[in-house]
Write a protein that holds these residues in place. Structure first.
Motif, mmCIF file in Angstrom:
data_model
loop_
_atom_site.group_PDB
_atom_site.id
_atom_site.type_symbol
_atom_site.label_atom_id
_atom_site.label_comp_id
_atom_site.label_asym_id
_atom_site.label_seq_id
_atom_site.Cartn_x
_atom_site.Cartn_y
_atom_site.Cartn_z
ATOM 1 N N ASP A 40 -21.018 -32.663 -11.531
ATOM 2 C CA ASP A 40 -20.560 -33.482 -9.635
ATOM 3 C C ASP A 40 -19.337 -35.031 -10.080
ATOM 4 O O ASP A 40 -18.170 -35.370 -9.252
ATOM 5 N N LEU A 41 -19.311 -35.519 -11.490
ATOM 6 C CA LEU A 41 -18.371 -36.656 -12.082
ATOM 7 C C LEU A 41 -17.255 -35.529 -11.751
ATOM 8 O O LEU A 41 -15.953 -36.467 -11.266
ATOM 9 N N SER A 42 -17.753 -33.979 -11.754
ATOM 10 C CA SER A 42 -15.572 -33.692 -12.902
ATOM 11 C C SER A 42 -15.593 -33.318 -10.846
ATOM 12 O O SER A 42 -14.040 -33.404 -11.052
ATOM 13 N N ALA A 43 -16.496 -32.866 -10.025
ATOM 14 C CA ALA A 43 -16.002 -32.284 -8.535
ATOM 15 C C ALA A 43 -15.346 -33.961 -7.923
ATOM 16 O O ALA A 43 -13.879 -33.487 -7.546
ATOM 17 N N ALA A 44 -15.963 -34.791 -7.863
ATOM 18 C CA ALA A 44 -15.495 -36.440 -7.774
ATOM 19 C C ALA A 44 -14.209 -36.263 -7.945
ATOM 20 O O ALA A 44 -12.789 -36.650 -6.627
ATOM 21 N N GLN A 45 -14.255 -36.281 -9.323
ATOM 22 C CA GLN A 45 -12.533 -36.709 -9.844
ATOM 23 C C GLN A 45 -11.258 -35.312 -9.106
ATOM 24 O O GLN A 45 -10.442 -35.980 -9.297
#
Length: 176
Positions: free
Chosen positions: A151-156
């Protein structure tokens, strides 16, 4: 009816297709080294392809089959069959399956919202991304990082895509 493939994916809990893709690439690298077949290194399903496999709407093809067999330790025929110990609709697995479906639907909606506005970046899109970052920050202390990382990677990735897209005003650039 859920397939063994879907059940195994749920058991390993890839929160996002990108998590599945990372495991798929790792299995492809192992198989490419074992079989001395560098072509396997170029094989990785798109997110929509993974979702089609997950929901049993598409059958993996040649090299992808070999990699999936390596990943899960079952033949393609076994992976495509209904799961032997599938839970009932009201059983404990139903909540996991509903959560996974909701996560995929939310991801699709986010991707649509991030790409729907033409010209300048709108407040809705920026708010959507800010809400996602706030959600991740709120659960960070309670949830292990490997679970949150997709999720963090997708937001970035979404933030960088918006920045690189050239649709951002200077005030929005600072927020991103």
């Amino acid at each position: 009816m859920h397939t063994l493939f879907r059940q195994l994916c749920d058991a390993r809990e890839p929160k996002h297709p990108k998590a599945f893709q990372a495991r798929f690439r790792a299995a492809a690298e192992e198989l490419a080294a074992a079989d001395n077949d560098p072509v396997l290194l170029t094989c990785c399903p798109a997110e929509t392809t993974y979702e089609a496999w997950y929901y049993g709407k598409r059958v993996p093809q040649r090299d992808a089959r070999r990699i999936l067999v390596r990943m899960f330790g079952h033949s393609i025929e076994q992976l495509r069959k209904p799961a032997a110990d599938e839970t009932h609709r009201d059983g404990p697995g139903a909540l996991t399956n509903m959560r996974r479906s909701a996560e995929m639907a939310a991801r699709r909606a986010r991707e649509f919202a991030l790409g729907a506005e033409r010209g300048q970046l709108g407040d809705e899109t920026l708010g959507f991304l800010q809400d996602e970052v706030a959600r991740i920050a709120a659960v960070y202390q309670r949830v292990p990082l490997p679970t949150l990382f997709p999720d963090l990677s997708a937001a970035q990735e979404d933030a960088f895509r918006l920045i690189e897209g050239g649709r951002v005003r200077p005030s929005q650039m600072r927020q991103l």
